[in-house]
Motif scaffolding. Structure first.
Motif, mmCIF file in Angstrom:
data_model
loop_
_atom_site.group_PDB
_atom_site.id
_atom_site.type_symbol
_atom_site.label_atom_id
_atom_site.label_comp_id
_atom_site.label_asym_id
_atom_site.label_seq_id
_atom_site.Cartn_x
_atom_site.Cartn_y
_atom_site.Cartn_z
ATOM 1 N N GLY A 170 0.816 -1.114 0.121
ATOM 2 C CA GLY A 170 0.166 -0.176 -0.071
ATOM 3 C C GLY A 170 0.804 1.392 0.006
ATOM 4 O O GLY A 170 2.081 1.015 0.109
ATOM 5 N N GLY A 171 0.251 2.146 -0.367
ATOM 6 C CA GLY A 171 1.019 3.684 -0.190
ATOM 7 C C GLY A 171 -0.087 4.434 -0.634
ATOM 8 O O GLY A 171 -1.033 4.482 -0.959
ATOM 9 N N SER A 172 0.548 5.884 -0.774
ATOM 10 C CA SER A 172 -0.286 7.046 -1.395
ATOM 11 C C SER A 172 0.760 8.051 -2.085
ATOM 12 O O SER A 172 1.951 7.972 -1.886
ATOM 13 N N PHE A 173 0.129 8.991 -2.640
ATOM 14 C CA PHE A 173 0.711 10.159 -3.068
ATOM 15 C C PHE A 173 0.343 11.406 -2.616
ATOM 16 O O PHE A 173 -1.043 11.880 -2.571
ATOM 17 N N LYS A 174 1.074 12.010 -1.733
ATOM 18 C CA LYS A 174 0.758 13.163 -0.988
ATOM 19 C C LYS A 174 1.612 14.349 -1.299
ATOM 20 O O LYS A 174 2.737 14.103 -1.013
ATOM 21 N N ASN A 175 1.282 15.522 -1.516
ATOM 22 C CA ASN A 175 2.228 16.731 -1.345
ATOM 23 C C ASN A 175 3.356 16.409 -2.296
ATOM 24 O O ASN A 175 4.725 16.723 -1.799
ATOM 25 N N GLU A 176 3.319 15.997 -3.699
ATOM 26 C CA GLU A 176 4.532 15.833 -4.480
ATOM 27 C C GLU A 176 5.293 14.777 -3.914
ATOM 28 O O GLU A 176 6.456 14.651 -4.175
#
Length: 108
Positions: A74-80
């Motif tokens: 899992g993971g995410s994309f936040k604030n570049e």
């Protein structure tokens, strides 16, 4: 007998069109500066953070999705930044190097 043959038997007058498959090798913008690969603990859990990409956000999101599916995490994309759950610095660095990116390991 595959699904296509079964559909031809059900609908003999229908003309099937072959769909053109677009190659999944959409060009991601390569940069001269290295992508920074960091390791941190957030709320007691290890995470790998990728930072320093100067291209379009869409390209970086595609890259994040590809890394997550390749590693099965899992993971995410936040604030570049891309945040991957777990300590996968070595594997991520190999994936990015295979794609042609320069990667710099930050920290231990």
């Amino acid at each position: 007998m595959d699904l296509k043959d079964q559909l031809k038997n059900l609908f003999p007058e229908h003309e099937f069109k072959e769909e053109e498959k677009t190659p999944d090798t959409d060009k991601i913008w390569m940069q001269d500066d290295p992508i920074l690969c960091k390791y941190e603990k957030r709320k007691g859990k290890p995470v790998t953070i990728l930072d320093g990409y100067t291209g379009a956000d869409g390209d970086f999101k595609k890259l994040a999705k590809e890394i997550k599916t390749t590693l099965g995490v899992g993971g995410s994309f936040k604030n570049e930044t891309i945040i991957i759950q777990g300590d996968y610095r070595q594997e991520i660095m190999e994936i990015l190097k295979d794609k042609g990116f320069k990667v710099k390991r930050v920290g231990g």
